[in-house]
Design a protein around this motif. Structure first.
Motif, short mmCIF file in Angstrom:
data_model
loop_
_atom_site.label_atom_id
_atom_site.label_comp_id
_atom_site.label_asym_id
_atom_site.label_seq_id
_atom_site.Cartn_x
_atom_site.Cartn_y
_atom_site.Cartn_z
N VAL A 7 0.87 -1.35 0.16
CA VAL A 7 -0.13 0.01 0.02
C VAL A 7 0.89 1.34 -0.03
O VAL A 7 1.83 1.16 0.71
N LEU A 8 0.51 2.16 -0.99
CA LEU A 8 1.35 3.37 -1.04
C LEU A 8 0.38 4.61 -0.39
O LEU A 8 -0.62 4.58 -0.71
N ILE A 9 0.89 5.24 0.47
CA ILE A 9 0.13 6.54 1.16
C ILE A 9 1.03 7.84 1.31
O ILE A 9 2.32 7.76 1.02
N SER A 10 0.42 8.69 1.39
CA SER A 10 0.95 10.06 1.70
C SER A 10 0.54 10.68 2.96
O SER A 10 0.86 11.68 3.41
N GLY A 11 -0.52 10.31 3.44
CA GLY A 11 -1.27 10.83 4.77
C GLY A 11 -1.69 10.11 5.90
O GLY A 11 -1.13 9.05 6.09
N SER A 12 -2.85 10.37 6.06
CA SER A 12 -3.42 9.55 7.43
C SER A 12 -3.62 8.19 7.40
O SER A 12 -3.70 7.26 8.44
N GLY A 13 -3.88 7.59 6.20
CA GLY A 13 -3.81 6.20 6.05
C GLY A 13 -5.21 5.52 6.58
O GLY A 13 -5.19 4.51 7.02
N SER A 14 -6.23 6.16 6.33
CA SER A 14 -7.53 5.77 6.80
C SER A 14 -7.99 4.58 5.84
O SER A 14 -8.64 3.72 6.42
N ASN A 15 -7.70 4.58 4.59
CA ASN A 15 -8.23 3.57 3.79
C ASN A 15 -7.16 2.40 3.94
O ASN A 15 -7.56 1.23 3.92
N LEU A 16 -6.00 2.65 4.28
CA LEU A 16 -5.04 1.56 4.81
C LEU A 16 -5.64 0.69 6.28
O LEU A 16 -5.60 -0.20 5.99
N VAL A 41 -1.27 -7.32 3.98
CA VAL A 41 -0.66 -6.26 3.70
C VAL A 41 0.93 -6.57 4.12
O VAL A 41 1.13 -6.57 5.20
N VAL A 42 1.83 -6.62 3.18
CA VAL A 42 3.28 -7.22 3.50
C VAL A 42 4.10 -5.88 3.52
O VAL A 42 5.26 -6.07 3.87
N GLY A 43 3.66 -4.67 3.23
CA GLY A 43 4.42 -3.38 3.11
C GLY A 43 3.79 -1.94 2.82
O GLY A 43 2.48 -2.29 2.06
N VAL A 44 4.25 -1.05 3.51
CA VAL A 44 3.62 0.22 3.27
C VAL A 44 4.62 1.21 3.16
O VAL A 44 5.64 1.35 3.62
N LEU A 45 4.60 2.19 1.98
CA LEU A 45 5.44 2.79 1.54
C LEU A 45 4.92 4.31 1.37
O LEU A 45 3.74 4.46 0.74
N ASP A 92 1.37 -8.94 -4.85
CA ASP A 92 0.58 -9.49 -6.15
C ASP A 92 -0.20 -8.26 -6.56
O ASP A 92 -0.74 -8.23 -7.53
N VAL A 93 -0.54 -7.48 -5.39
CA VAL A 93 -1.39 -5.99 -6.06
C VAL A 93 -0.71 -4.90 -5.30
O VAL A 93 -0.35 -5.01 -4.06
N VAL A 94 -0.56 -3.78 -6.16
CA VAL A 94 -0.06 -2.34 -5.42
C VAL A 94 -1.11 -1.40 -5.33
O VAL A 94 -2.00 -1.33 -6.33
N VAL A 95 -1.48 -1.13 -4.03
CA VAL A 95 -2.70 -0.35 -3.80
C VAL A 95 -2.25 1.12 -3.59
O VAL A 95 -1.85 1.23 -2.42
N VAL A 108 3.80 2.68 -13.98
CA VAL A 108 2.45 2.07 -14.35
C VAL A 108 2.63 0.91 -15.05
O VAL A 108 1.95 -0.05 -14.75
N GLN A 109 3.59 0.79 -16.16
CA GLN A 109 3.70 -0.23 -16.82
C GLN A 109 4.34 -1.25 -16.32
O GLN A 109 3.93 -2.65 -16.36
N HIS A 110 5.35 -1.10 -15.13
CA HIS A 110 5.92 -2.19 -14.33
C HIS A 110 4.93 -3.01 -13.54
O HIS A 110 4.94 -4.06 -13.35
N TYR A 111 3.77 -2.25 -13.15
CA TYR A 111 3.02 -2.97 -12.33
C TYR A 111 1.53 -2.88 -13.24
O TYR A 111 0.19 -3.17 -12.45
N SER A 112 1.67 -2.90 -14.39
CA SER A 112 0.37 -3.20 -15.28
C SER A 112 -0.49 -4.41 -14.79
O SER A 112 -0.03 -5.48 -14.66
N GLY A 113 -1.81 -4.20 -14.56
CA GLY A 113 -2.71 -5.39 -14.34
C GLY A 113 -2.55 -5.85 -12.95
O GLY A 113 -3.41 -6.55 -12.44
N ARG A 114 -1.89 -4.83 -12.05
CA ARG A 114 -1.96 -5.03 -10.75
C ARG A 114 -1.73 -3.89 -9.75
O ARG A 114 -1.28 -3.86 -8.74
N LEU A 115 -2.25 -2.77 -10.45
CA LEU A 115 -1.94 -1.27 -9.78
C LEU A 115 -3.41 -0.72 -9.47
O LEU A 115 -4.01 -0.55 -10.81
N LEU A 116 -3.82 -0.61 -8.41
CA LEU A 116 -5.10 -0.27 -8.22
C LEU A 116 -5.23 1.33 -7.50
O LEU A 116 -4.24 1.64 -6.61
#
Length: 220
Positions: A7-16, A41-45, A92-95, A108-116
Motif C-alpha cells: 500500500v502506498l500512502i501520503s497521509g493519514s492512512g484511513s483507507n490503509l 498487507v506486506v509493506g507500506v511505502l 501481487d497487487v500495489v494499492v 505504471v507499466q511495471h505494475y500493469s494489471g496489478r495497480l489499483l
C-alpha cells in the motif's frame, strides 16, 4: 494462498486502516465485525515521513519504508527507487491509498494489471483534485468514489466499482469529503476481497468479475 498487498500512502492512512482490518491485521485489542479476506498487507511505502498511516502500519506489525520525493532529481528517478523498494516485498497487487504523486508511465507499466487506485468521485466525472467542491459547484445530484485500475492517463484506467451517495443542499466540501470517506472504507476492501477470493481478474482488458468482462462499473 494469501494475496500480498503493498500500500502506498501520503497521509493519514484511513483507507490503509480499512484494508488492514479487512485482512485481519488490526492492532491488538481492536475488533471489527467483518469477514477477514485471504490477503495480507506486506509493506507500506510513503513519500512523507510524517504520514500517520506509517504508525497505523507499524501498530499492525507491517513493514514500512519512506522515500522523500524531494530527495530525487526527477519523477523518473523517484519512481525507480519506489520500484526497488516495492519489489522487495513481492506484491501481487500495489494499492494506491491517498498517495499524492503522479506516477510515470514506466512505473505504471511495471505494475500493469496489478495497480489499483481509489478516487473520490464517480469517474469519469471530476478527475484530479478538489473533487468534492467541484461536485457541489457542478450541481451534482450524487457523488461518491471509484476504484479503478491505473493506466498512463490520470484517473483514466478501467473503473471496477463505485459507491455513491446523494449530495445534500447543506453539504460543504468538508462534509461531503467525510461522507465519501466512509464509502471508500467499504469499497476498497470489497474490491480487494474480490481479487483475493479469485473472483476479480485484473490482468485482462477489460477486467473480469466472475468470468464476465466488466464493461460498466459495479455499484455497491
Amino acid at each position: 494462498m494469501s494475496l500480498r498487498l503493498v500500500v502506498l500512502i501520503s497521509g493519514s492512512g484511513s483507507n490503509l486502516q480499512a484494508i488492514l482490518d479487512a485482512c485481519g491485521q488490526r492492532q491488538a485489542g481492536r475488533h471489527a465485525d467483518i469477514d477477514v479476506m485471504p490477503a495480507q498487507v506486506v509493506g507500506v511505502l510513503s513519500n512523507r515521513s510524517d504520514a500517520l498511516g506509517l504508525s497505523r502500519a507499524a501498530r499492525a506489525g507491517v513493514a514500512t519504508a519512506t522515500l522523500a520525493h524531494t530527495d530525487f532529481a526527477d519523477r523518473a528517478a523517484f519512481d525507480q527507487a519506489m520500484i526497488a523498494v516495492i519489489d522487495r516485498w513481492q506484491p501481487d497487487v500495489v494499492v494506491l491509498a491517498g498517495f499524492m504523486r503522479i506516477l510515470t508511465p514506466a512505473f505504471v507499466q511495471h505494475y500493469s494489471g496489478r495497480l489499483l487506485n481509489i478516487h473520490p468521485s464517480l469517474l469519469p466525472l471530476h478527475k484530479g483534485l478538489n473533487t468534492h467542491q467541484r461536485a457541489i459547484d457542478a450541481g451534482d445530484v450524487e457523488h461518491g468514489c471509484s476504484v479503478h485500475l491505473v493506466n498512463a492517463e490520470l484517473d483514466g484506467g478501467p473503473v471496477i466499482a463505485q459507491a455513491a451517495l446523494r449530495v445534500e443542499e447543506s453539504d460543504t466540501a468538508e462534509t461531503l469529503a467525510q461522507r465519501v470517506h466512509a464509502l471508500e472504507h467499504r469499497l476498497y476492501p470489497a474490491v480487494l476481497g474480490w481479487v483475493a477470493n479469485g473472483r476479480l481478474q485484473l490482468d485482462t482488458v477489460p477486467p473480469r468479475l466472475d468470468g464476465q468482462p466488466l464493461t460498466t462499473p459495479i455499484r455497491l
